[in-house]
Scaffold this motif. Structure first.
Motif, PDB file in Angstrom:
ATOM      1  N   TYR A 109       0.825  -1.210   0.000  1.00  0.00           N
ATOM      2  CA  TYR A 109       0.000   0.000   0.000  1.00  0.00           C
ATOM      3  C   TYR A 109       0.861   1.262   0.000  1.00  0.00           C
ATOM      4  N   TYR A 110       1.870   1.279   0.870  1.00  0.00           N
ATOM      5  CA  TYR A 110       2.726   2.461   0.980  1.00  0.00           C
ATOM      6  C   TYR A 110       3.957   2.397   0.070  1.00  0.00           C
ATOM      7  N   GLU A 111       4.187   1.241  -0.553  1.00  0.00           N
ATOM      8  CA  GLU A 111       5.385   1.020  -1.369  1.00  0.00           C
ATOM      9  C   GLU A 111       6.650   1.261  -0.535  1.00  0.00           C
ATOM     10  N   PHE A 112       6.781   0.467   0.517  1.00  0.00           N
ATOM     11  CA  PHE A 112       7.937   0.573   1.404  1.00  0.00           C
ATOM     12  C   PHE A 112       9.239   0.337   0.644  1.00  0.00           C
ATOM     13  N   ASP A 113      10.271   1.068   1.041  1.00  0.00           N
ATOM     14  CA  ASP A 113      11.612   0.767   0.537  1.00  0.00           C
ATOM     15  C   ASP A 113      12.228  -0.303   1.441  1.00  0.00           C
ATOM     16  N   GLU A 114      13.446  -0.723   1.127  1.00  0.00           N
ATOM     17  CA  GLU A 114      14.064  -1.820   1.865  1.00  0.00           C
ATOM     18  C   GLU A 114      14.263  -1.481   3.343  1.00  0.00           C
ATOM     19  N   LYS A 115      14.629  -0.247   3.614  1.00  0.00           N
ATOM     20  CA  LYS A 115      14.830   0.161   5.008  1.00  0.00           C
ATOM     21  C   LYS A 115      13.520   0.074   5.783  1.00  0.00           C
ATOM     22  N   GLN A 116      12.440   0.501   5.169  1.00  0.00           N
ATOM     23  CA  GLN A 116      11.134   0.448   5.834  1.00  0.00           C
ATOM     24  C   GLN A 116      10.667  -0.998   6.013  1.00  0.00           C
ATOM     25  N   LYS A 117      10.939  -1.842   5.025  1.00  0.00           N
ATOM     26  CA  LYS A 117      10.578  -3.258   5.155  1.00  0.00           C
ATOM     27  C   LYS A 117      11.313  -3.904   6.321  1.00  0.00           C
ATOM     28  N   THR A 118      12.589  -3.559   6.460  1.00  0.00           N
ATOM     29  CA  THR A 118      13.377  -4.108   7.565  1.00  0.00           C
ATOM     30  C   THR A 118      12.823  -3.645   8.906  1.00  0.00           C
ATOM     31  N   ALA A 119      12.459  -2.368   8.969  1.00  0.00           N
ATOM     32  CA  ALA A 119      11.885  -1.829  10.207  1.00  0.00           C
ATOM     33  C   ALA A 119      10.556  -2.504  10.527  1.00  0.00           C
ATOM     34  N   ALA A 120       9.748  -2.745   9.499  1.00  0.00           N
ATOM     35  CA  ALA A 120       8.452  -3.396   9.706  1.00  0.00           C
ATOM     36  C   ALA A 120       8.638  -4.816  10.232  1.00  0.00           C
ATOM     37  N   GLU A 121       9.607  -5.535   9.688  1.00  0.00           N
ATOM     38  CA  GLU A 121       9.869  -6.896  10.152  1.00  0.00           C
ATOM     39  C   GLU A 121      10.344  -6.902  11.600  1.00  0.00           C
ATOM     40  N   ALA A 122      11.117  -5.892  11.980  1.00  0.00           N
ATOM     41  CA  ALA A 122      11.584  -5.798  13.367  1.00  0.00           C
ATOM     42  C   ALA A 122      10.414  -5.545  14.313  1.00  0.00           C
ATOM     43  N   ILE A 123       9.503  -4.672  13.907  1.00  0.00           N
ATOM     44  CA  ILE A 123       8.308  -4.407  14.718  1.00  0.00           C
ATOM     45  C   ILE A 123       7.469  -5.676  14.838  1.00  0.00           C
ATOM     46  N   LEU A 124       7.318  -6.379  13.729  1.00  0.00           N
ATOM     47  CA  LEU A 124       6.542  -7.622  13.728  1.00  0.00           C
ATOM     48  C   LEU A 124       7.132  -8.628  14.712  1.00  0.00           C
ATOM     49  N   LYS A 125       8.431  -8.832  14.639  1.00  0.00           N
ATOM     50  CA  LYS A 125       9.077  -9.805  15.521  1.00  0.00           C
ATOM     51  C   LYS A 125       8.907  -9.422  16.985  1.00  0.00           C
ATOM     52  N   GLN A 126       9.107  -8.146  17.281  1.00  0.00           N
ATOM     53  CA  GLN A 126       8.992  -7.687  18.663  1.00  0.00           C
ATOM     54  C   GLN A 126       7.575  -7.890  19.197  1.00  0.00           C
ATOM     55  N   CYS A 127       6.581  -7.534  18.386  1.00  0.00           N
ATOM     56  CA  CYS A 127       5.191  -7.659  18.834  1.00  0.00           C
ATOM     57  C   CYS A 127       4.761  -9.120  18.923  1.00  0.00           C
ATOM     58  N   GLN A 128       5.274  -9.964  18.042  1.00  0.00           N
ATOM     59  CA  GLN A 128       4.962 -11.391  18.131  1.00  0.00           C
ATOM     60  C   GLN A 128       5.498 -11.987  19.427  1.00  0.00           C
ATOM     61  N   GLU A 129       6.678 -11.563  19.833  1.00  0.00           N
ATOM     62  CA  GLU A 129       7.241 -12.051  21.098  1.00  0.00           C
ATOM     63  C   GLU A 129       6.386 -11.602  22.277  1.00  0.00           C
TER      64      GLU A 129
END
Length: 373
Positions: A261-281
């Motif tokens: 939707y937002y057309e994330f760049d690679e840096k934003q994708k990496t940040a999103a994955e980090a948020i996902l991992k943290q919240c999943q834990e």
């Protein structure tokens, strides 16, 4: 990128499902035929008035060209948006689906009739699930139809592909691969069922044991002393209600969709994955075994109250159970809101504006004036 072009690009990146839907419709279409004498019921004596009507009806719901045509139109509506079909292409492809559906139904009507009758009786009696012995019998019924179902997908793919341009055909081939994969999954499930490997709460379209081997039905797993009402409520909760607290299971898909939707760049994708991992834990810490057990018992009790007297079904007991359930869910719901808010904070102002413009354009294209976005 202009909003309209960007919206079109996003639409093309969405998983295309019309062919998968078509396969599901075909599975349901074949059995819609006039009813014949059931092989599961012995014909009653002609001179027994009490048994006069204890036999299958002679006439039943059929698959007509009109029904097949309506199904085909719905399939092609989705395909027209996905592949940008011209009106002439849509008309030709609609005719292909209608013809192929009708041919498949006629050629498989006896097998299909037995399958749908058996499936309906089994699922009604067992609250939507297949016990192991019934699953084995159903799998044996399905075996003769599977090669024909594979051939149907192949024939539709070949016929429809001839009506498409090269670029359309390339995307369509990917969808046909998904449809074929769906048939393969069903075929594998039927092989497992015939061998007696059947999951708890399984039905022909879903079997939890395919992803979780511990969910396989076993003879030792049944408690002969479990009250029938409790067993029914427990199975319903295990099958449906626990999905309500699987909020974190939907987060990876949210990250994927937000990135598109937002057309994330690679840096934003990496940040999103980090948020996902943290919240999943953090979600895992909330969903402890004790917490899961309390949720399960709460929902089982609530299911049981729905089959009780009015003052229990809709009175203080039900209210107390629902309040406790909401209290148990609240930490997950709050974490869910935090997770999505943090993901939505990743795009910059340009990305956010472009995404909103694309969404507004989509709503406007569908007739909405002044979209509230």
């Amino acid at each position: 990128m202009m909003p309209q072009a960007r919206h079109s690009a996003l639409a093309r990146r969405r998983p295309a499902l019309p062919l998968v839907h078509a396969v599901i419709l075909v599975l349901l279409a074949a059995p819609l035929t006039a009813q014949e004498t059931s092989e599961h019921l012995a014909p009653p004596p002609e001179d027994d008035p009490a048994s006069r009507y204890m036999k299958p009806t002679t006439l039943g719901l059929r698959l007509t060209p009109e029904i097949a045509g309506a199904m085909s139109r719905k399939i092609v509506e989705n395909m027209s948006r996905e592949y940008e079909l011209s009106p002439d292409q849509a008309a030709s492809i609609e005719n292909i689906f209608q013809q192929r559906l009708m041919r498949f139904a006629h050629e498989n009507e006896k097998t299909g009739q037995r399958m749908i009758e058996f499936m309906m009786a089994t699922m009604i009696e067992n609250d939507g699930r297949f016990p192991r012995d019934k699953a084995q019998e159903f799998a044996k019924m399905a075996k003769p139809m599977l090669p024909n179902l594979k051939q149907l997908v192949s024939d539709i793919g070949a016929d429809v592909g001839k009506e498409m341009s090269m670029s359309q055909r390339l995307r369509f081939t990917g969808d046909m691969t998904k449809a074929a994969a769906g048939i393969t999954i069903f075929e594998t499930r039927m092989k497992r069922w015939e061998e007696g490997t059947v999951g708890e709460n399984a039905n022909p379209f879903w079997d939890p044991s395919e992803k979780d081997p511990s969910a396989v039905q076993t003879d030792s797993g049944e408690d002969p002393n479990e009250h029938p009402d409790l067993k029914r409520a427990r199975l319903e909760v295990e099958r449906w209600s626990l999905w309500e607290v699987n909020i974190d299971g939907e987060w990876p898909e949210y990250v994927k969709r937000a990135g598109e939707y937002y057309e994330f760049d690679e840096k934003q994708k990496t940040a999103a994955e980090a948020i996902l991992k943290q919240c999943q834990e953090r979600a895992g810490a909330i969903k402890s075994p004790e917490w899961t057990d309390r949720v399960k018992k709460n929902r089982i009790a609530r299911r049981l109250t729905r089959r009780s007297r009015d003052e229990i079904r809709e009175g203080p007991v039900a209210f107390a159970l629902d309040q406790e359930y909401e209290r148990l869910r609240r930490p997950l719901q709050e974490l869910d809101a935090e997770f999505k808010r943090r993901i939505d904070e990743l795009p910059d102002a340009r990305q956010r504006a472009a995404a909103k413009d694309a969404a507004r354009q989509m709503l406007s294209d569908r007739g909405m004036q002044e979209p509230p976005i």
